[in-house]
Write a protein that holds these residues in place. Structure first.
Motif, mmCIF file in Angstrom:
data_model
loop_
_atom_site.group_PDB
_atom_site.id
_atom_site.type_symbol
_atom_site.label_atom_id
_atom_site.label_comp_id
_atom_site.label_asym_id
_atom_site.label_seq_id
_atom_site.Cartn_x
_atom_site.Cartn_y
_atom_site.Cartn_z
ATOM 1 N N THR A 2 0.834 -1.192 0.000
ATOM 2 C CA THR A 2 0.000 0.000 0.000
ATOM 3 C C THR A 2 0.877 1.253 0.000
ATOM 4 O OG1 THR A 2 -0.080 0.124 2.405
ATOM 5 C CG2 THR A 2 -1.737 -1.266 1.320
ATOM 6 N N VAL A 301 -14.753 -1.156 -0.607
ATOM 7 C CA VAL A 301 -13.734 -0.108 -0.695
ATOM 8 C C VAL A 301 -13.368 0.392 0.701
ATOM 9 C CG1 VAL A 301 -13.276 2.248 -1.475
ATOM 10 C CG2 VAL A 301 -14.345 0.616 -3.023
ATOM 11 N N HIS A 304 -11.853 -2.966 2.842
ATOM 12 C CA HIS A 304 -10.795 -3.853 2.355
ATOM 13 C C HIS A 304 -9.754 -3.160 1.491
ATOM 14 C CE1 HIS A 304 -13.266 -6.983 3.970
ATOM 15 N NE2 HIS A 304 -14.230 -6.788 3.107
ATOM 16 N N SER A 305 -9.675 -1.846 1.494
ATOM 17 C CA SER A 305 -8.687 -1.185 0.651
ATOM 18 C C SER A 305 -8.139 0.036 1.353
ATOM 19 C CB SER A 305 -9.307 -0.774 -0.693
ATOM 20 O OG SER A 305 -10.066 0.416 -0.549
ATOM 21 N N ALA A 307 -7.880 2.924 -0.504
ATOM 22 C CA ALA A 307 -8.109 3.716 -1.711
ATOM 23 C C ALA A 307 -8.046 5.209 -1.413
ATOM 24 C CB ALA A 307 -9.450 3.350 -2.333
ATOM 25 N N GLY A 329 -6.999 1.429 -4.572
ATOM 26 C CA GLY A 329 -6.419 0.759 -3.412
ATOM 27 C C GLY A 329 -6.238 -0.713 -3.682
ATOM 28 N N VAL A 330 -5.459 -1.353 -2.833
ATOM 29 C CA VAL A 330 -5.202 -2.792 -2.952
ATOM 30 C C VAL A 330 -5.933 -3.498 -1.835
ATOM 31 C CG1 VAL A 330 -3.457 -4.599 -2.936
ATOM 32 C CG2 VAL A 330 -2.957 -2.390 -3.986
ATOM 33 N N ARG A 331 -6.659 -4.545 -2.154
ATOM 34 C CA ARG A 331 -7.357 -5.315 -1.126
ATOM 35 C C ARG A 331 -6.342 -5.965 -0.205
ATOM 36 N NH1 ARG A 331 -12.630 -7.297 -1.956
ATOM 37 N NH2 ARG A 331 -11.978 -9.323 -1.155
ATOM 38 N N ASP A 334 -6.847 -9.807 0.111
ATOM 39 C CA ASP A 334 -7.020 -10.558 -1.121
ATOM 40 C C ASP A 334 -6.117 -11.773 -1.125
ATOM 41 O OD1 ASP A 334 -7.651 -11.423 -3.588
ATOM 42 O OD2 ASP A 334 -6.810 -9.726 -4.695
ATOM 43 N N GLY A 367 -5.051 -1.680 -8.109
ATOM 44 C CA GLY A 367 -6.337 -1.390 -7.513
ATOM 45 C C GLY A 367 -7.250 -2.589 -7.584
ATOM 46 N N PHE A 368 -8.556 -2.311 -7.529
ATOM 47 C CA PHE A 368 -9.544 -3.383 -7.498
ATOM 48 C C PHE A 368 -10.772 -2.912 -8.255
ATOM 49 C CE2 PHE A 368 -12.745 -6.172 -5.513
ATOM 50 C CZ PHE A 368 -12.102 -7.382 -5.654
#
Length: 378
Positions: A2, A301, A304-305, A307, A329-331, A334, A367-368
């Motif tokens: 992140t 969002v 889990h991120s 962002a 953003g990155v989960r 994940d 991102g997601f």
């Protein structure tokens, strides 16, 4: 990784770099300086002690300025070692500026872990001692030594403290964003709870009163008791029906309403949000379905991120609808399962009943993305 983790790594290596560069410069001077084995070993030990202590306490300061372990005797001993090395090397011909940095390292990490009210008095007192030592033992080079010590101390201390201060501000901002997210969710829950209370409060009170009345009339006026029991049953059915209407209204809000709510919640959490397309163009039978998609995507969002930006796009072509939520953003959770959470599983089932589909996965460059596709008559 992140953005916050990248910044933490950058800050950590930036503040540690000073100690590592001093160690490298001192080692180079000792190897090529011809100072003799005994002197070289003693000074090398002093360098190792100071650099290790510097790295150790700066690691503590990464938790916030003024939050490290305050051990006065340990700090005093480390400073004495650095001051002795500075004094010894100040007498040496061919003196290098790197030795002025040795006590500066100690001043930097002590200043970083002390509370604000004690930081600058301690930094000033230690700096005066270093400069005075350079003047006393510097001989013909006293003034250059004193000037060099003052410049080195000011540069290193201010650089380290500025880096740590910026990191602390970023951490506080991230904590504020998390608080805003929690408050937005809590506000929505309170709104829903208030709706239920306003709608059902009078029904439940009436049921309780009529139930008590029917209980008292049993054996005295059975006909009236049966009438009140029937009214209790009718009130209960009415309360149940209105409860379902409230829940269904909450779940089946129009796509436009859900997007408006999502934008408000995301922006309150510090996430820049843009919307492209017209929600009114989505056929009415599909409005609740895509409203649920936006609601689930917004929740993902927030939870889990990390962002900073979220884009919502709505495309309608010949009755076929595609709604896409993409964030930068990155989960953090994940695991490569492709989005197998209960919320997404429920969305897939709902879309499947109308011949649609839900797609989830990483979005380029980082991102997601959550995409829903469905159409009337598909």
């Amino acid at each position: 990784m992140t953005p916050l983790n990248r910044l933490r790594r950058y800050t950590w290596w930036s503040v540690v770099a000073g100690g590592l560069l001093v160690a490298a410069g001192a080692t180079g001077d000792l190897v090529g300086g011809g100072y003799g084995p005994a002197k070289s070993v003693l000074v090398a030990v002093a360098v190792a002690v100071v650099v290790v202590q510097h790295i150790r306490y700066l690691h503590q300061a990464m938790g916030g300025l003024g939050r490290g372990e305050n051990r006065p005797w340990e700090h005093a001993a480390t400073f004495a070692v650095a001051l002795a090395a500075w004094a010894v090397m100040s007498r040496t011909d061919g003196f290098l500026p790197v030795w002025a940095l040795l006590p500066a390292l100690v001043i930097a990490h002590v200043g970083a872990i002390l509370p604000a009210r004690r930081r600058w008095p301690a930094v000033a007192a230690m700096s005066v001692l270093v400069i005075a030592t350079g003047g006393v033992v510097g001989g013909d080079e006293a003034w250059p030594s004193m000037t060099m010590a003052a410049v080195m101390i000011a540069g290193l201390v201010l650089a380290d403290l500025a880096q740590l201060w910026i990191w602390q501000l970023v951490v506080q901002q991230d904590a504020g964003r998390r608080t805003a997210e929690a408050l937005a969710v809590a506000e929505e829950r309170l709104r829903f709870a208030a709706d239920l209370h306003d709608i059902q409060g009078h029904h439940l009170q009436a049921i309780a009163l009529k139930g008590e009345l029917a209980q008292r009339l049993i054996g005295r006026d059975d006909e009236q008791a049966r009438q009140h029991a029937g009214e209790v049953a009718e009130l209960a059915r009415t309360a149940l029906r209105e409860t379902r209407e409230v829940v269904q209204g909450y779940r089946r809000a129009s796509l436009g309403t859900e997007i408006t709510n999502a934008v408000g919640v995301l922006r309150a959490a510090g996430i820049e949000t843009t919307v492209r397309g017209d929600a009114a163009g989505v056929p009415p039978p599909l409005q609740p379905l895509f409203g649920a998609l936006v609601r689930e995507g917004t929740t993902n969002v927030l939870r889990h991120s990390r962002a900073r930006r979220c884009d919502v796009s709505i495309d309608v072509v010949d009755g076929q609808v595609c709604v896409r939520l993409r964030n930068d953003g990155v989960r953090i959770d994940d695991d490569g399962s492709g989005g197998s959470g209960a919320g997404l599983a429920g969305l897939r089932e709902r879309f499947a009943t109308v011949g649609g589909r839900v797609e989830v996965g990483p979005a380029e460059p980082e991102g997601f993305e959550l995409v829903g596709r469905a159409g009337v008559g598909r």
